[in-house]
Motif scaffolding. Structure first.
Motif, PDB file in Angstrom:
ATOM      1  N   GLN A 119       0.819  -1.210   0.000  1.00 59.05           N
ATOM      2  CA  GLN A 119       0.000   0.000   0.000  1.00 59.05           C
ATOM      3  C   GLN A 119       0.855   1.263   0.000  1.00 59.05           C
ATOM      4  O   GLN A 119       0.395   2.314  -0.413  1.00 59.05           O
ATOM      5  CB  GLN A 119      -0.949   0.016   1.195  1.00 59.05           C
ATOM      6  N   ASN A 120       2.085   1.152   0.438  1.00 57.90           N
ATOM      7  CA  ASN A 120       2.982   2.303   0.403  1.00 57.90           C
ATOM      8  C   ASN A 120       3.386   2.680  -1.014  1.00 57.90           C
ATOM      9  O   ASN A 120       3.917   3.758  -1.238  1.00 57.90           O
ATOM     10  CB  ASN A 120       4.250   2.018   1.221  1.00 57.90           C
ATOM     11  N   TYR A 121       3.141   1.787  -1.961  1.00 55.28           N
ATOM     12  CA  TYR A 121       3.596   1.988  -3.329  1.00 55.28           C
ATOM     13  C   TYR A 121       2.475   2.025  -4.350  1.00 55.28           C
ATOM     14  O   TYR A 121       2.689   2.449  -5.469  1.00 55.28           O
ATOM     15  CB  TYR A 121       4.588   0.879  -3.715  1.00 55.28           C
ATOM     16  N   SER A 122       1.293   1.539  -3.987  1.00 56.01           N
ATOM     17  CA  SER A 122       0.187   1.509  -4.938  1.00 56.01           C
ATOM     18  C   SER A 122      -1.122   1.305  -4.198  1.00 56.01           C
ATOM     19  O   SER A 122      -1.151   1.096  -2.995  1.00 56.01           O
ATOM     20  CB  SER A 122       0.378   0.377  -5.945  1.00 56.01           C
ATOM     21  N   GLU A 123      -2.151   1.293  -4.980  1.00 59.87           N
ATOM     22  CA  GLU A 123      -3.470   0.999  -4.437  1.00 59.87           C
ATOM     23  C   GLU A 123      -3.657  -0.502  -4.266  1.00 59.87           C
ATOM     24  O   GLU A 123      -4.603  -0.952  -3.680  1.00 59.87           O
ATOM     25  CB  GLU A 123      -4.564   1.546  -5.373  1.00 59.87           C
ATOM     26  N   GLY A 124      -2.731  -1.268  -4.814  1.00 57.43           N
ATOM     27  CA  GLY A 124      -2.834  -2.720  -4.707  1.00 57.43           C
ATOM     28  C   GLY A 124      -3.829  -3.269  -5.701  1.00 57.43           C
ATOM     29  O   GLY A 124      -4.265  -2.598  -6.607  1.00 57.43           O
ATOM     30  N   GLY A 125      -4.172  -4.501  -5.511  1.00 56.23           N
ATOM     31  CA  GLY A 125      -5.090  -5.159  -6.415  1.00 56.23           C
ATOM     32  C   GLY A 125      -5.722  -6.336  -5.721  1.00 56.23           C
ATOM     33  O   GLY A 125      -5.410  -6.632  -4.576  1.00 56.23           O
ATOM     34  N   TYR A 126      -6.576  -6.998  -6.443  1.00 53.93           N
ATOM     35  CA  TYR A 126      -7.215  -8.183  -5.894  1.00 53.93           C
ATOM     36  C   TYR A 126      -6.196  -9.305  -5.860  1.00 53.93           C
ATOM     37  O   TYR A 126      -5.504  -9.564  -6.839  1.00 53.93           O
ATOM     38  CB  TYR A 126      -8.416  -8.590  -6.750  1.00 53.93           C
ATOM     39  N   VAL A 127      -6.101  -9.960  -4.749  1.00 53.89           N
ATOM     40  CA  VAL A 127      -5.208 -11.106  -4.626  1.00 53.89           C
ATOM     41  C   VAL A 127      -6.073 -12.319  -4.304  1.00 53.89           C
ATOM     42  O   VAL A 127      -6.778 -12.334  -3.294  1.00 53.89           O
ATOM     43  CB  VAL A 127      -4.156 -10.892  -3.517  1.00 53.89           C
ATOM     44  N   PRO A 128      -6.012 -13.339  -5.145  1.00 54.22           N
ATOM     45  CA  PRO A 128      -6.823 -14.527  -4.903  1.00 54.22           C
ATOM     46  C   PRO A 128      -6.442 -15.212  -3.590  1.00 54.22           C
ATOM     47  O   PRO A 128      -5.277 -15.181  -3.185  1.00 54.22           O
ATOM     48  CB  PRO A 128      -6.513 -15.440  -6.083  1.00 54.22           C
ATOM     49  N   PRO A 129      -7.409 -15.812  -2.923  1.00 55.98           N
ATOM     50  CA  PRO A 129      -7.121 -16.508  -1.665  1.00 55.98           C
ATOM     51  C   PRO A 129      -5.997 -17.539  -1.784  1.00 55.98           C
ATOM     52  O   PRO A 129      -5.202 -17.699  -0.871  1.00 55.98           O
ATOM     53  CB  PRO A 129      -8.449 -17.182  -1.309  1.00 55.98           C
ATOM     54  N   ARG A 130      -5.912 -18.209  -2.916  1.00 53.71           N
ATOM     55  CA  ARG A 130      -4.852 -19.210  -3.104  1.00 53.71           C
ATOM     56  C   ARG A 130      -3.472 -18.562  -3.010  1.00 53.71           C
ATOM     57  O   ARG A 130      -2.545 -19.132  -2.422  1.00 53.71           O
ATOM     58  CB  ARG A 130      -5.027 -19.893  -4.455  1.00 53.71           C
ATOM     59  N   ALA A 131      -3.314 -17.377  -3.585  1.00 57.44           N
ATOM     60  CA  ALA A 131      -2.031 -16.674  -3.535  1.00 57.44           C
ATOM     61  C   ALA A 131      -1.696 -16.285  -2.096  1.00 57.44           C
ATOM     62  O   ALA A 131      -0.541 -16.358  -1.678  1.00 57.44           O
ATOM     63  CB  ALA A 131      -2.059 -15.442  -4.427  1.00 57.44           C
ATOM     64  N   LYS A 132      -2.698 -15.896  -1.344  1.00 57.51           N
ATOM     65  CA  LYS A 132      -2.474 -15.551   0.066  1.00 57.51           C
ATOM     66  C   LYS A 132      -2.023 -16.777   0.849  1.00 57.51           C
ATOM     67  O   LYS A 132      -1.110 -16.711   1.668  1.00 57.51           O
ATOM     68  CB  LYS A 132      -3.750 -14.965   0.671  1.00 57.51           C
ATOM     69  N   LYS A 133      -2.658 -17.920   0.565  1.00 53.44           N
ATOM     70  CA  LYS A 133      -2.295 -19.161   1.250  1.00 53.44           C
ATOM     71  C   LYS A 133      -0.871 -19.571   0.886  1.00 53.44           C
ATOM     72  O   LYS A 133      -0.082 -19.977   1.755  1.00 53.44           O
ATOM     73  CB  LYS A 133      -3.279 -20.272   0.874  1.00 53.44           C
TER      74      LYS A 133
END
Length: 126
Positions: free
Chosen positions: A94-108
């Motif tokens: 968030q310090n560098y962008s607004e971010g984006g959607y991250v799929p739950p699998r990527a978080k896991k």
């Protein structure tokens, strides 16, 4: 997608190639567990494409700075990322962008990769 389009996309994701190579060289020099954690975070950060290549290059360089300093000070990975690696990475991004959607699998995948790196660090110091 043409080669020119691919090159523009890649530059937006990773920033200028010279800076990317320098960053990758720095990461390669980290202790094994710190390097594994950075690489897991890096894969996750690819979901957060900032609005410009310089922001993205700065983000990766700052990540390398953080882990280089931690390794030099003997700071454990868990002290860097806390109990929730996903929260750490999303806050960091968030310090560098607004971010984006991250799929739950990527978080896991991120959580599991950082846990393996931190567990390996614990085993090495035991």
């Amino acid at each position: 997608m043409s080669d020119v389009e691919k090159s523009g996309f890649v530059s937006k994701v990773i920033g200028p190639k010279k800076r990317w190579r320098a960053y990758k060289g720095r990461v390669k020099e980290l202790p094994e567990n710190h390097r594994a954690a950075v690489e897991a975070i890096e894969r996750h950060l690819m979901h957060f494409v900032p609005t410009d290549a310089d922001s993205n290059a700065s983000m990766f360089e700052d990540l390398a700075d953080l882990f280089e300093q931690a390794a030099a000070n003997g700071t454990p990975i868990r002290e860097i990322v806390g109990d929730d690696p996903v929260e750490f990475v999303e806050t960091f991004a968030q310090n560098y962008s607004e971010g984006g959607y991250v799929p739950p699998r990527a978080k896991k995948q991120l959580t599991e990769a950082v846990e393996r790196a931190a567990d390996g660090e614990d085993a090495a110091t035991a």
